[in-house]
Design an enzyme around this catalytic site. Structure first.
Site, PDB file in Angstrom:
ATOM      1  N   ARG A 189       0.858  -1.179   0.000  1.00 20.32           N
ATOM      2  CA  ARG A 189       0.000   0.000   0.000  1.00 20.32           C
ATOM      3  C   ARG A 189       0.898   1.234   0.000  1.00 20.32           C
ATOM      4  NH1 ARG A 189      -2.836  -3.936   2.871  1.00 20.32           N
ATOM      5  NH2 ARG A 189      -5.006  -4.155   2.234  1.00 20.32           N
ATOM      6  N   ARG A 197     -15.674 -27.523  13.634  1.00 24.52           N
ATOM      7  CA  ARG A 197     -16.911 -28.223  13.995  1.00 24.52           C
ATOM      8  C   ARG A 197     -16.608 -29.601  14.581  1.00 24.52           C
ATOM      9  NH1 ARG A 197     -22.363 -26.751  14.309  1.00 24.52           N
ATOM     10  NH2 ARG A 197     -22.367 -25.794  12.233  1.00 24.52           N
ATOM     11  N   ARG A 219     -13.661  -6.557   7.044  1.00 23.06           N
ATOM     12  CA  ARG A 219     -13.840  -5.400   7.931  1.00 23.06           C
ATOM     13  C   ARG A 219     -14.988  -4.512   7.473  1.00 23.06           C
ATOM     14  NH1 ARG A 219      -9.052  -4.435   8.478  1.00 23.06           N
ATOM     15  NH2 ARG A 219      -8.764  -5.082  10.635  1.00 23.06           N
ATOM     16  N   GLY A 234     -23.133 -24.336   8.032  1.00 19.55           N
ATOM     17  CA  GLY A 234     -24.240 -24.618   8.938  1.00 19.55           C
ATOM     18  C   GLY A 234     -24.191 -23.831  10.227  1.00 19.55           C
ATOM     19  N   LYS A 280     -31.867 -27.218  22.359  1.00 21.64           N
ATOM     20  CA  LYS A 280     -30.951 -27.456  23.481  1.00 21.64           C
ATOM     21  C   LYS A 280     -30.154 -28.742  23.314  1.00 21.64           C
ATOM     22  CE  LYS A 280     -32.836 -23.846  25.397  1.00 21.64           C
ATOM     23  NZ  LYS A 280     -32.147 -22.551  25.308  1.00 21.64           N
ATOM     24  N   ARG A 287     -15.589 -20.787  22.948  1.00 25.26           N
ATOM     25  CA  ARG A 287     -14.243 -20.487  22.480  1.00 25.26           C
ATOM     26  C   ARG A 287     -14.320 -19.528  21.293  1.00 25.26           C
ATOM     27  NH1 ARG A 287     -10.838 -24.438  24.836  1.00 25.26           N
ATOM     28  NH2 ARG A 287     -11.999 -25.034  26.725  1.00 25.26           N
ATOM     29  N   HIS A 310      -4.958 -14.667   8.406  1.00 27.49           N
ATOM     30  CA  HIS A 310      -4.443 -14.547   7.049  1.00 27.49           C
ATOM     31  C   HIS A 310      -4.379 -15.855   6.269  1.00 27.49           C
ATOM     32  CE1 HIS A 310      -3.402 -10.578   8.541  1.00 27.49           C
ATOM     33  NE2 HIS A 310      -3.291 -10.210   7.282  1.00 27.49           N
ATOM     34  N   ARG A 323      -6.131 -15.572   2.940  1.00 28.16           N
ATOM     35  CA  ARG A 323      -5.532 -14.931   1.774  1.00 28.16           C
ATOM     36  C   ARG A 323      -4.651 -15.876   0.961  1.00 28.16           C
ATOM     37  NH1 ARG A 323      -6.444  -9.722   1.334  1.00 28.16           N
ATOM     38  NH2 ARG A 323      -6.738  -8.401   3.157  1.00 28.16           N
TER      39      ARG A 323
END
Length: 326
Positions: free
Chosen positions: A75, A158, A175, A189, A214, A250, A256, A259
């Protein structure tokens, strides 16, 4: 028809899978049309500093499957100034470059638009960003790979969530755009998603946890990395632990890894089609446009209309998440 003799090529902003495939397409299409190609390392910053070198068809051998970008990326605060853009223009003249192809996202196209307004060198943009936050293309280069990376990571999370009866709050990139969270939330899901386009979503998560089934052995909440007025993933995790102490909660930040990696077939084809179209657009005399794919057809969108915050989130996606999380 413009007489284009030497095209400068660079990648800018955040890297995305498929950038190398795009570079390959631009270089080889230029060679096909007997046009010279000049690589520019590290985006606008490298352009200002004169980090340019000649490329040929061999320069892009065996890169279509590689993540990242062989041209490097950066940048540039300097390019945001008139003085910086003047230095960039002088470098292009020094290296006899008479057209540019810019691969990047919102910031790249804002810089390109300013340059086009000030100087007589045509610029065509290619949408290289994992965020899928640009108007003028159904998908950006790198988005498909990124969402598959996220989906595979969440599938693994999962597994451990099931094993320990845990609730995982998973933060993904985005962001300013919830497109990654939106699709991966459906594909994995998730019980709920939090995206920057929608406010006051913590309450919805709490309601889902309070009134949902539950008997579930695992729960996944996908959160864009945005820090909205309620906070981000860690703040949500803190509040969930406080309100629902019986959940083993958690927080996992994917970061990253989204990416990197080899681009998917979809991203390689998208990169190849739009990369070739960018060169032929310059030959045809186009300037100041981003090349995209809409309804499987090449489309051109002016830089000022392609930048983010134009895309809208389909509310049906959010409804699907709610219905299928029962």
């Amino acid at each position: 028809m413009a007489q284009i003799r030497n095209i400068g090529l660079f990648t800018s902003g955040g890297d995305s899978p498929g950038m190398n495939a795009t570079i390959r397409a631009v270089v080889r299409t230029a060679v096909f049309h007997n046009i010279s190609i000049t690589g520019i390392r590290r985006g606008f910053e490298g352009l200002i500093n004169g980090d340019l070198y000649p490329m040929d068809r061999k320069s892009v051998s065996n890169i279509i499957q590689r993540g990242g970008t062989i041209l490097k990326t950066a940048r540039s605060e300097q390019f945001k100034t008139a003085e910086g853009r003047k230095l960039a223009y002088e470098q292009l003249k020094k290296f006899n470059v008479d057209a540019l192809v810019a691969i990047g996202g919102d910031g790249t196209f804002r810089g390109a638009k300013a340059f086009v307004d000030e100087y007589d060198i045509p610029v065509i943009g290619l949408p290289g960003t994992i965020d899928n936050d640009l108007l003028g293309t159904d998908f950006t280069i790198g988005y498909d790979t990124a969402i598959n990376t996220v989906m595979n990571a969440v599938d693994k999370i999962r597994d451990t969530a099931e094993s320990h009866d845990r609730l995982f709050i998973v933060e993904v990139m985005g962001r300013d755009s919830g497109m990654i969270a939106l699709r991966t939330g459906i594909a994995s899901g998730a019980e709920a998603i939090i995206i920057p386009e929608h406010k006051h979503t913590f309450t919805q998560v709490f309601d889902r946890l309070e009134n949902g089934r539950k008997d579930k052995t695992s729960r996944i909440v996908i959160v864009s990395e945005c820090e909205n007025e309620e906070g981000g993933a860690f703040e949500l995790g803190r509040q969930v632990k406080e309100k629902f102490p019986h959940y083993d909660t958690r927080v996992s930040i994917l970061g990253h890894i989204q990416r990197g990696g080899k681009p998917t077939c979809m991203d390689r084809v998208l990169a190849s089609r739009t990369g070739a179209a960018a060169v032929e657009a310059l030959i045809a005399g186009r300037n100041g446009d981003m090349v995209g794919l809409i309804n499987n057809e090449i489309a051109f969108t002016p830089f000022e209309h392609a930048t983010k915050h134009h895309t809208e989130i389909d509310p049906n996606f959010l409804k699907i998440v709610e219905m299928l999380s029962l």
